[in-house]
Design a protein around this motif. Structure first.
Motif, PDB file in Angstrom:
ATOM      1  N   ARG A 175       5.684  -0.749  13.103  1.00  0.00           N
ATOM      2  CA  ARG A 175       5.765  -0.945  11.648  1.00  0.00           C
ATOM      3  C   ARG A 175       4.772  -0.056  10.911  1.00  0.00           C
ATOM      4  NH1 ARG A 175       8.684  -5.165   9.557  1.00  0.00           N
ATOM      5  NH2 ARG A 175       9.623  -6.600  11.077  1.00  0.00           N
ATOM      6  N   ILE A 176       3.587   0.084  11.473  1.00  0.00           N
ATOM      7  CA  ILE A 176       2.596   0.967  10.839  1.00  0.00           C
ATOM      8  C   ILE A 176       3.050   2.417  10.908  1.00  0.00           C
ATOM      9  CG2 ILE A 176       0.212   1.813  10.985  1.00  0.00           C
ATOM     10  CD1 ILE A 176      -0.567  -0.985  12.042  1.00  0.00           C
ATOM     11  N   MET A 177       3.594   2.833  12.068  1.00  0.00           N
ATOM     12  CA  MET A 177       4.079   4.221  12.209  1.00  0.00           C
ATOM     13  C   MET A 177       5.295   4.487  11.336  1.00  0.00           C
ATOM     14  SD  MET A 177       3.496   5.223  16.260  1.00  0.00           S
ATOM     15  CE  MET A 177       4.290   3.761  16.967  1.00  0.00           C
ATOM     16  N   ASP A 178       6.141   3.481  11.126  1.00  0.00           N
ATOM     17  CA  ASP A 178       7.287   3.643  10.230  1.00  0.00           C
ATOM     18  C   ASP A 178       6.822   3.871   8.789  1.00  0.00           C
ATOM     19  OD1 ASP A 178       9.075   3.358  12.284  1.00  0.00           O
ATOM     20  OD2 ASP A 178       9.531   1.250  11.875  1.00  0.00           O
ATOM     21  N   LYS A 179       5.714   3.244   8.428  1.00  0.00           N
ATOM     22  CA  LYS A 179       5.166   3.394   7.074  1.00  0.00           C
ATOM     23  C   LYS A 179       4.428   4.718   6.918  1.00  0.00           C
ATOM     24  CE  LYS A 179       3.694   1.715   3.017  1.00  0.00           C
ATOM     25  NZ  LYS A 179       4.537   1.174   1.951  1.00  0.00           N
ATOM     26  N   PHE A 180       3.704   5.128   7.956  1.00  0.00           N
ATOM     27  CA  PHE A 180       2.900   6.357   7.902  1.00  0.00           C
ATOM     28  C   PHE A 180       3.397   7.315   8.980  1.00  0.00           C
ATOM     29  CE2 PHE A 180       0.229   2.837   6.505  1.00  0.00           C
ATOM     30  CZ  PHE A 180      -0.189   3.290   5.256  1.00  0.00           C
ATOM     31  N   GLU A 181       4.177   8.302   8.582  1.00  0.00           N
ATOM     32  CA  GLU A 181       4.817   9.204   9.543  1.00  0.00           C
ATOM     33  C   GLU A 181       3.836  10.114  10.267  1.00  0.00           C
ATOM     34  OE1 GLU A 181       7.842  11.337   7.515  1.00  0.00           O
ATOM     35  OE2 GLU A 181       9.105   9.562   7.169  1.00  0.00           O
ATOM     36  N   ILE A 235       0.826  -1.209   0.000  1.00  0.00           N
ATOM     37  CA  ILE A 235       0.000   0.000   0.000  1.00  0.00           C
ATOM     38  C   ILE A 235       0.857   1.254   0.000  1.00  0.00           C
ATOM     39  CG2 ILE A 235      -1.960  -1.134   1.106  1.00  0.00           C
ATOM     40  CD1 ILE A 235      -1.097   0.018   3.752  1.00  0.00           C
ATOM     41  N   SER A 236       0.274   2.325  -0.500  1.00  0.00           N
ATOM     42  CA  SER A 236       1.000   3.595  -0.599  1.00  0.00           C
ATOM     43  C   SER A 236       1.049   4.294   0.756  1.00  0.00           C
ATOM     44  CB  SER A 236       0.312   4.498  -1.622  1.00  0.00           C
ATOM     45  OG  SER A 236       0.867   5.798  -1.597  1.00  0.00           O
ATOM     46  N   ASP A 237       2.177   4.967   1.040  1.00  0.00           N
ATOM     47  CA  ASP A 237       2.308   5.655   2.325  1.00  0.00           C
ATOM     48  C   ASP A 237       1.578   6.990   2.357  1.00  0.00           C
ATOM     49  OD1 ASP A 237       3.911   7.102   0.655  1.00  0.00           O
ATOM     50  OD2 ASP A 237       5.779   6.702   1.719  1.00  0.00           O
ATOM     51  N   ASP A 238       0.933   7.363   1.245  1.00  0.00           N
ATOM     52  CA  ASP A 238       0.178   8.621   1.229  1.00  0.00           C
ATOM     53  C   ASP A 238      -1.334   8.393   1.331  1.00  0.00           C
ATOM     54  OD1 ASP A 238      -0.409   7.591  -1.234  1.00  0.00           O
ATOM     55  OD2 ASP A 238       0.401   9.277  -2.393  1.00  0.00           O
ATOM     56  N   ARG A 239      -1.735   7.179   1.636  1.00  0.00           N
ATOM     57  CA  ARG A 239      -3.172   6.912   1.767  1.00  0.00           C
ATOM     58  C   ARG A 239      -3.741   7.627   2.993  1.00  0.00           C
ATOM     59  NH1 ARG A 239      -4.001   0.582   3.174  1.00  0.00           N
ATOM     60  NH2 ARG A 239      -6.177   1.200   3.190  1.00  0.00           N
TER      61      ARG A 239
END
Length: 442
Positions: free
Chosen positions: A347-353, A318-322
């Motif tokens: 891991r989720i926070m690393d993907k979505f700052e 998935i894209s990190d800009d979702r």
């Protein structure tokens, strides 16, 4: 012709749109009297009778008039109806007094249905419940074979006849292996469960049980081993010990050796420990492929491995800009899954700052600190321990904390009542990595 039906377990509660039943005019409120002139007494018999291509239904309408419907359909095609009582009969209660019975350790004030002990092969087939086979008549066993009730989940615990009688406190408990051999000869598929109690059915007794069960493979598909759960409500009950790091570690070593043996001889590891053993022993769980399809997932076997793998793989797709806005949320979990959930949150926070996730470990004061699994947390403990915490805009919990078909917790508190107490949206998540990530990031 008019009849007065006292027993309305066959009352139709739902008719699926465009189904066979819908097309021929069967309606909610109708009563199914018979299939092919045979009175329908339970859901297994019903499913067996309607499997044929040509069937005759006897239906009583709301005005008490009875109609016969002759139906031609595909083999095993469903009619598209459901009943007010899912099994069309009363669930058969358990007469055992198992030394490890969790229901005997429940406090007062919980959901009323939690105090009912079922031991019904039909619920095993329909809902995955485990049965001991000790409360079954010869007719019940014959019906399993006749109606092809398969797979069936069996609480074995031990195949030692004397020990099983002692643990289950039922004089008929010792014949479980003989019944399972009979079911295997009839081609009935079974899954076995062993509630492992230190000092009772572990070590040499556990090896004996698994070797006995493995000889019935492939009809006994697998055996799940789960540690005994002990609450603080054990007054006047048998003394039991729980697993600690040492004996959990020894059990893992024992099962690892047996898995190697079974893999060589049966082409399957066959016996699987629940995640709690590995967490207690501070040992890594099996790898994803080593769980062989997670056949005993609902027993907590491989749940962490499966969910962790799903989260990691899904995040890569998935894209990190979702998530295009800042978001602060929280997750409530039990002690045994706390470190795992912290890792998943990271891991989720690393993907979505732009997301912040706080994970809260909830101590099980309701049942006692020896109960560490997340699925046995109550709304009472969630409220007490999260009332003054900064939970952000949403609190995420596992759906397994609640009744399968209703948003109500073990302690009879509803999801809406919990939200009101915490003044926050509470979002239940299924035990699936994709579901968790989507709920948090959308």
């Amino acid at each position: 012709m008019e009849v007065n039906v006292k027993n309305i377990n066959n009352l139709i509660s739902k008719v699926y749109k465009d189904s066979i039943a819908d097309e021929i005019g069967i309606e909610v409120g109708d009563i199914l009297l018979s299939v092919n002139k045979e009175k329908v007494e339970d859901i297994i018999q019903y499913k067996f009778l309607i499997s044929d291509e040509d069937i005759e239904l006897e239906i009583q309408k709301k005005d008490n008039k009875i109609y016969l419907y002759e139906i031609e359909k595909d083999y095993d095609e469903e009619l598209g109806i459901e009943f007010t009582n899912p099994i069309i009969d009363k669930a058969k209660s358990c007469r055992n007094k198992c030394v490890f019975c969790f229901i005997d350790q429940l406090p007062e004030g919980m959901r009323e249905t939690l105090y009912f002990k079922d031991d019904d092969s039909r619920l095993s087939f329909l809902q995955g419940n485990f049965v001991t086979l000790t409360n079954m008549s010869e007719d019940d066993i014959n019906n399993i074979i006749k109606y092809r009730i398969s797979p069936i989940n069996i609480s074995v615990h031990t195949t030692n006849p004397e020990l099983r009688v002692k643990m289950i406190k039922n004089k008929f408990a010792g014949r479980v292996l003989d019944i399972m051999k009979r079911l295997a000869q009839a081609g009935i598929e079974m899954n076995a469960q062993i509630v492992l109690c230190p000092g009772y059915n572990d070590k040499k007794e556990l090896e004996r049980t698994l070797l006995d069960l493995s000889r019935l493979h492939p009809y006994v598909n697998s055996a799940a081993i789960v540690p005994v759960g002990i609450t603080k409500y054990r007054d006047k009950l048998a003394k039991l010990e729980i697993f600690d790091e040492k004996n959990a570690d020894e059990t893992i070593d024992q099962i690892s050796k047996l898995q190697a043996k079974f893999l060589k001889e049966l082409n399957t590891r066959f016996a699987f420990l629940s995640d709690e053993f590995y967490i207690t022993a501070k040992r890594p769980l099996l790898k994803y492929d080593e769980y062989e399809g997670f056949v005993q997932f609902e027993d907590g076997v491989g749940m962490i491995t499966k969910m962790g793998s799903e989260v990691i793989k899904y995040l890569d797709t998935i894209s990190d800009d979702r998530l295009n806005k800042k978001k602060k949320v929280s997750i409530a979990t039990g002690n045994s899954a706390y470190e795992f959930m912290c890792e998943m949150a990271k891991r989720i926070m690393d993907k979505f700052e732009n997301i912040e996730i706080n994970v809260y470990k909830i101590k099980n004061d309701y049942f006692g600190e020896t109960i560490t699994v997340t699925g046995l947390l109550t709304a009472t403990d969630l409220i007490a321990q999260l009332k003054d915490k900064d939970l952000g805009e949403t609190l995420y919990i596992t759906r397994s904390m609640m009744k399968s078909d209703e948003e109500i917790f073990l302690d009879n508190i509803t999801l809406k009542e919990l939200e009101k107490e915490l003044n926050i949206e509470v979002m239940p998540c299924e035990n699936a990595g994709i579901h968790l990530v989507d709920k948090i990031t959308k």
